[in-house]
Design an enzyme around this catalytic site. Sequence first.
Site, PDB file in Angstrom:
ATOM      1  N   HIS A 125       3.802   5.428   8.215  1.00 55.23           N
ATOM      2  CA  HIS A 125       2.784   6.392   7.768  1.00 55.23           C
ATOM      3  C   HIS A 125       3.401   7.697   7.262  1.00 55.23           C
ATOM      4  O   HIS A 125       2.782   8.408   6.466  1.00 55.23           O
ATOM      5  CB  HIS A 125       1.825   6.682   8.922  1.00 55.23           C
ATOM      6  CG  HIS A 125       0.495   7.240   8.491  1.00 55.23           C
ATOM      7  ND1 HIS A 125       0.285   7.847   7.269  1.00 55.23           N
ATOM      8  CD2 HIS A 125      -0.700   7.270   9.117  1.00 55.23           C
ATOM      9  CE1 HIS A 125      -0.977   8.222   7.170  1.00 55.23           C
ATOM     10  NE2 HIS A 125      -1.602   7.887   8.281  1.00 55.23           N
ATOM     11  N   ASP A 341      -4.873  -7.072  -7.092  1.00 56.99           N
ATOM     12  CA  ASP A 341      -4.862  -8.425  -7.655  1.00 56.99           C
ATOM     13  C   ASP A 341      -3.426  -8.803  -8.011  1.00 56.99           C
ATOM     14  O   ASP A 341      -2.801  -8.182  -8.865  1.00 56.99           O
ATOM     15  CB  ASP A 341      -5.765  -8.475  -8.894  1.00 56.99           C
ATOM     16  CG  ASP A 341      -5.916  -9.882  -9.461  1.00 56.99           C
ATOM     17  OD1 ASP A 341      -5.242 -10.811  -8.976  1.00 56.99           O
ATOM     18  OD2 ASP A 341      -6.720 -10.048 -10.405  1.00 56.99           O
TER      19      ASP A 341
END
Length: 393
Positions: A125, A341
């Site tokens: 993070h 995608d």
Amino acid sequence: MAVIIRTIHGFKSSERGNDKAGEVIRDALGKVLVHYYPLAGRLMISSEGKLVINCTGEGVVFVEAEADCEMKEIGDVTKKPNPDTLGKLVYDVPGTKNILEMPLLVAQVTKFKCGGFALGLCVNHCMVDGIAGLEFVNSWGETARGLPLTVPPFLDRTILKSRDPPRIEYLHGEFSEIKDISYTNRLYEEKVLYKSFCFYPDMLDKLKVKAKENGALEKCTTFEALSAFVWRARTKALSMLPEQETKLLFAVDGRPRFIPPLPKGYFGNGIVITNSICQAGELLEKPLSFAVRLVQDAIKLVNDSYMRSSIDYFEITRTRPSLACTLLITTWYSVAFRTTDFGWGKPVLSGPVALPQKEMILFLYDGEETKSVNVLLCLPAHAMKMFQELVHI
């Protein structure tokens, strides 16, 4: 920020099997890292005591696996999360003892018997926030499809360096150490449960009406009402003493709030942690509008000077936000990751593997169709039972 975020993204296409999934995604990763080269380095501690990226080019870890089941057996990762099951879809590098030894990115592609596959990611993070992470994964997908990057990364982090000399202009209660006079940490010595609670649109509307019923507020958002509600419910479930101070922390996107705004594609953490602190007794005895107002005031705090002051505060003190008697709320927008995608269409599932810290509650926004919010948290078993009773509205 120095925690590992583990996420799962599942893909399945009726027109394309998973035979080449690992190869396609691995090759695309090698190419996209040319643009995102800091991810191929390692963390180190500078002479000033800061975590910095050493661009060593050591690379990231990529593994492939096969599962003897269909992807649908994972279930709904936002409504019924199972950290034990989902944990098998991400790879933990053996022998790493701390974040300095861990790769900054670990990816695992798991192929299922049904022809689908899951991409499990472990990302530090301190490298990225949710927005930067999403932009990276989308760029990775574009590379896999042979497309140019829609949002190239902006890698210069010096635009968020501390001022010279640093100036602390606010109290910064997010860093305040709270004494746990209610001994809530001892409660976590018993069995801890993970559960997700779905707040449907009608429930969220009721909360907002309740927050405004005494005329104290003219308006409130879903986030403000829900944050206030779960802060109160969790405080009561953990049986905090009336005089116990309790703290609420949550992230606000600072990108548009900086002056000037952060550049498009900023690759790093553009969020700032804001806070509110009050006594448990006051939080529970006063109406919901009181807690909502605290959330609203915490949001209003976040402007350019507050964020610069926060950066300077850390520069001087090197202190991390204290989490004693604290609730840390973070949000996950599933619909955002549906833009990803790799050549198999949009994800059929997307979500976190588990909560990185016991003090955290995750708001998972279902999407544009349902408008519902799933609230994921972990609590000691008896506290979870009480929380479950309190959230029936």
